[in-house]
Design a protein around this motif. Sequence first.
Motif, PDB file in Angstrom:
ATOM      1  N   GLN A   9       0.817  -1.213   0.000  1.00 48.98           N
ATOM      2  CA  GLN A   9       0.000   0.000   0.000  1.00 48.98           C
ATOM      3  C   GLN A   9       0.851   1.262   0.000  1.00 48.98           C
ATOM      4  N   MET A  73      -3.434   5.330 -12.497  1.00 46.98           N
ATOM      5  CA  MET A  73      -3.785   4.593 -11.269  1.00 46.98           C
ATOM      6  C   MET A  73      -2.744   4.811 -10.180  1.00 46.98           C
ATOM      7  N   HIS A  74      -1.463   4.701 -10.527  1.00 48.56           N
ATOM      8  CA  HIS A  74      -0.405   4.866  -9.521  1.00 48.56           C
ATOM      9  C   HIS A  74      -0.454   6.256  -8.884  1.00 48.56           C
ATOM     10  N   SER A  76      -2.892   8.569  -8.990  1.00 48.89           N
ATOM     11  CA  SER A  76      -4.160   8.850  -8.294  1.00 48.89           C
ATOM     12  C   SER A  76      -4.215   8.172  -6.931  1.00 48.89           C
ATOM     13  N   TRP A  77      -3.814   6.913  -6.887  1.00 51.83           N
ATOM     14  CA  TRP A  77      -3.818   6.181  -5.630  1.00 51.83           C
ATOM     15  C   TRP A  77      -2.846   6.836  -4.641  1.00 51.83           C
TER      16      TRP A  77
END
Length: 95
Positions: A9, A73-74, A76-77
């Motif tokens: 995470q 995705m990377h 934004s996460w």
Amino acid sequence: HKQFTSLRQLAPPLLVLSLAGSLGLGFFIPLAWLFWPFYLFCVLLAAFFISPSGDGTPSVKHKFAMAVAFVIMHVSWGLGFLGSILKRFEHDSRD
């Protein structure tokens, strides 16, 4: 949740911090700017070697689209994770 379920995470927020840090650090150590093309190369490599399930082989256009999706995705996460931490600190400082 107040605890991490895995170290995985932490990868996206560390990526975002590394990308931002390499921009600033690049003014003093120009070699740091190589982190961006290295990351993009790794994403392209992953997109070209990971093909989604389904019929046939994805076209080059689809593989580039997959690379763009990976980056989105990377980042934004990572930004969402960092934002939630900042929000929690802001909330805790008012109490």
